[in-house]
Design an enzyme around this catalytic site. Structure first.
Site, PDB file in Angstrom:
ATOM      1  N   ARG A 165      38.661  34.761  49.837  1.00  0.00           N
ATOM      2  CA  ARG A 165      40.250  34.855  50.583  1.00  0.00           C
ATOM      3  C   ARG A 165      40.637  34.922  52.077  1.00  0.00           C
ATOM      4  NH1 ARG A 165      43.682  36.002  45.970  1.00  0.00           N
ATOM      5  NH2 ARG A 165      42.152  37.129  44.679  1.00  0.00           N
TER       6      ARG A 165
ATOM      7  N   GLY B 252      50.073  45.873  36.951  1.00  0.00           N
ATOM      8  CA  GLY B 252      48.985  45.168  36.677  1.00  0.00           C
ATOM      9  C   GLY B 252      48.688  44.571  35.447  1.00  0.00           C
TER      10      GLY B 252
ATOM     11  N   ASP C 298      46.502  34.929  51.199  1.00  0.00           N
ATOM     12  CA  ASP C 298      45.479  35.701  50.279  1.00  0.00           C
ATOM     13  C   ASP C 298      45.507  34.467  48.994  1.00  0.00           C
ATOM     14  OD1 ASP C 298      48.725  36.195  50.428  1.00  0.00           O
ATOM     15  OD2 ASP C 298      47.694  37.110  48.107  1.00  0.00           O
TER      16      ASP C 298
HETATM   17  P1  AMP Z   1      50.514  36.771  43.575  1.00  0.00           P
HETATM   18  O1  AMP Z   1      50.911  36.261  44.444  1.00  0.00           O
HETATM   19  O2  AMP Z   1      50.588  36.236  42.436  1.00  0.00           O
HETATM   20  O3  AMP Z   1      48.973  36.125  44.360  1.00  0.00           O
HETATM   21  O4  AMP Z   1      49.902  38.755  44.249  1.00  0.00           O
HETATM   22  C1  AMP Z   1      50.543  38.900  45.132  1.00  0.00           C
HETATM   23  C2  AMP Z   1      49.902  40.647  45.593  1.00  0.00           C
HETATM   24  O5  AMP Z   1      50.679  41.448  44.460  1.00  0.00           O
HETATM   25  C3  AMP Z   1      48.726  40.740  44.640  1.00  0.00           C
HETATM   26  O6  AMP Z   1      47.904  42.257  45.402  1.00  0.00           O
HETATM   27  C4  AMP Z   1      48.655  40.590  43.777  1.00  0.00           C
HETATM   28  O7  AMP Z   1      47.508  41.499  42.651  1.00  0.00           O
HETATM   29  C5  AMP Z   1      49.503  42.049  43.667  1.00  0.00           C
HETATM   30  N1  AMP Z   1      50.215  41.769  42.248  1.00  0.00           N
HETATM   31  C6  AMP Z   1      51.396  40.351  41.959  1.00  0.00           C
HETATM   32  N2  AMP Z   1      51.933  40.555  40.399  1.00  0.00           N
HETATM   33  C7  AMP Z   1      51.197  42.610  39.610  1.00  0.00           C
HETATM   34  C8  AMP Z   1      51.335  43.034  39.478  1.00  0.00           C
HETATM   35  N3  AMP Z   1      52.440  42.948  37.916  1.00  0.00           N
HETATM   36  N4  AMP Z   1      50.948  44.578  38.980  1.00  0.00           N
HETATM   37  C9  AMP Z   1      50.670  45.386  40.423  1.00  0.00           C
HETATM   38  N5  AMP Z   1      50.355  43.757  41.113  1.00  0.00           N
HETATM   39  C10 AMP Z   1      50.740  42.816  41.119  1.00  0.00           C
HETATM   40 MG    MG Z   2      47.547  35.955  45.199  1.00  0.00          MG
END
Ligand code: AMP
Ligand code: MG
Length: 493
Positions: free
Chosen positions: A184, A127, A253
């Site tokens: 999204r 997170g 997404d």
């Molecule tokens: P993204 O590729 O950054 O768009 O993220 C894809 C998914 O992974 C989303 O649901 C984000 O909230 C989750 N996510 C990415 N990094 C983290 C992290 N460090 N902790 C928790 N969830 C994450």
């Molecule tokens: Mg994302």
């Protein structure tokens, strides 16, 4: 220590929280051990009516430790196709929507923290976010905004005082960003995949009211909604290509309903023109390569359209026919926006049948020539102004370029626009400064390794006026030195 409510001077009106129960989980940020405000985007803060100037209070709010008065913080749920494979539940795993504020023009804007701690949707993630990635999103999104490309914006950067484990321990940080919404394609997919068609309808009605209110009176609002999102995305992706931007992770997404660029993870600008450019370490197949971006945008739109089929027509076959036609229309729109943009880049003030061929010939001439994409268009304008032909020095095969240049000059001669006006027009759309990868990395390294924010500050200052030459900024207009090597970016850092 329990959390407090802090007055930022903002007026919240949280329509998502109020109207879309069941589309999120209420949530709080973690308490940061020692939050410090590293950067506040003052003009943006002013525009949304943020009047609190106490950097200590801003730091606790923008780290997620304390809530602003009027907020209703939550994590949104969504699904998504990631690199083509469907994940039925994603959601804000490290983001927190504080609420919505109205800016001075009356625009409704999401205020969101990224990196404020785990939520129901974090899966195996912590997170959190680290300073380098947060500064990167700040630089890239503000650069895109200055380039007149629809985008989320960066409002603030706070370090939390935590050490976050990535490939090494790095300073923890939180980005506060602003978006016209965080709806999204994946938000629709989440409910559609669960067969909750009433929720898809509720979401579509909300999205129409928020982003495309003119469609409320339409005879076929959901079909028109697909077309409206299609047109926004066609324009957006055309604009990406026209500046050499590679988003890097165009999962459903990460594609907004508003048509704003979102989620600056592994994105980068090309130096040399390269249709196959890929920067992301995990994009082995080149799914999200430079030239594949319109293909993927259309693919993502088809995923959106699928979720809306039952709303379009009770007869499923008929619905599919209508939705397919809408999605197929992406190409005409995309080509229109792209060609219009290319005409401006080449200083054409009128439209002629032959322009598409002229533009395509230029790209063909550039391919394999290791020509710096950004420099070339500025140089074409400088050459017009000076009467010289420096542009040819950017090509390995100067002769091939000169053949193209002759046809371009012949095309210009068919217009009455004066040379100074044309040069001004070209320099108004062709940036001199883009967030070049080596400069971005340098700014991040200095901040993350040495706590030195000067390179970051200088870079964002230069990128804020990308079309205007600035003093002491020559190096910012140059490609990376040979020693910088091949550039690779990483997701989820
Ligand atoms: P993204 O590729 O950054 O768009 O993220 C894809 C998914 O992974 C989303 O649901 C984000 O909230 C989750 N996510 C990415 N990094 C983290 C992290 N460090 N902790 C928790 N969830 C994450
Ligand atoms: Mg994302």
């Amino acid at each position: 220590m329990s959390s407090m409510e802090i007055d930022l001077g903002l007026t919240f009106d949280n329509s998502y929280a109020e109207e879309l129960e069941g589309f999120y989980v209420a949530c709080q940020g973690d308490r940061a051990p020692s939050p410090e405000l590293v950067k506040l985007n003052a003009p943006l803060a002013e525009n949304i009516g943020l009047t609190n100037t106490d950097s200590g209070e801003l730091a606790t709010v923008f780290s997620g430790s304390d809530a602003p008065i009027g907020a209703s913080s939550l994590a949104q749920v969504y699904a998504g196709h990631q690199f083509g494979g469907f994940t039925p539940q994603l959601g804000d795993g490290r983001a927190l929507l504080l609420g919505e504020v109205l800016d001075k023009q009356g625009n409704r804007l999401d205020l969101q923290l990224k990196g404020s701690g785990p939520t129901t949707f974090s899966r195996r993630g912590d997170g959190k976010a680290v300073l380098g990635a947060v500064l990167r999103e700040y630089i890239m999104s503000e650069a895109m905004h200055a380039l007149n490309i629809p985008t989320t914006r960066a409002l603030a950067v706070v370090t939390t005082g935590e050490s976050i484990m990535r490939s090494q321990f790095l300073p923890g940080a939180v980005l506060t960003r602003i978006a016209s919404s965080h709806l999204r394609v994946g938000t629709f997919q989440f409910f559609s995949a669960r067969g909750e068609q009433d929720k898809v309808k509720q979401l579509a009605d909300y999205a129409i009211a928020r982003h495309y209110p003119e469609l409320k009176e339409s005879q076929q609002p959901y079909l028109d909604f697909i077309c409206a999102v299609r047109d926004k995305q066609a324009e957006l992706v055309a604009k990406w290509l026209l500046v050499g931007f590679v988003h890097g992770v165009m999962n459903t997404d990460n594609m907004t309903i508003s048509g704003e660029t979102i989620d600056y993870g592994p994105c980068a600008f090309v130096d040399n023109y390269d249709t196959n450019a890929v920067f992301s370490s995990i994009d082995e197949q080149g799914r999200y390569s430079y030239n594949n971006q319109p293909v993927i945008a259309q693919w993502n739109l088809a995923r959106l359209a699928e979720t809306l089929l039952p709303l379009i027509n009770d007869d499923r076959d008929e619905a599919i026919t209508q939705a397919t036609e809408a999605v197929t229309g992406f190409w005409d729109k995309f080509h229109h926006f792209w060609l219009t943009g290319m005409r401006a880049k080449l200083g054409l003030s009128t439209a002629m049948e032959t322009d598409l061929a002229l533009c395509e010939q230029l790209l063909e001439t550039m391919s394999g020539q290791e020509v710096d994409f950004t420099q070339l268009f500025r140089q074409l304008a400088s050459d017009l102004a000076s009467g010289n032909s420096e542009s040819q020095t950017l090509f390995k095969d100067a002769e091939k370029f000169n053949l193209w240049r002759d046809s371009w000059l012949a095309r210009l001669a068919q217009e009455s626009l004066s040379t100074p006006d044309r040069v001004e027009m070209m320099n108004g759309v062709n940036p001199l400064y883009i967030p070049r990868n080596h400069l971005v990395e340098h700014a991040i390294d200095a901040a993350e390794q040495e706590g030195d924010l000067q390179p970051f500050e200088k870079l964002i200052a230069v990128l804020a006026t990308p079309y205007t030459p600035q003093v002491d900024a020559d190096d910012y207009a140059k490609p990376a030195p040979e020693s910088f090597g091949r550039y690779t970016t990483y997701c989820g850092t």
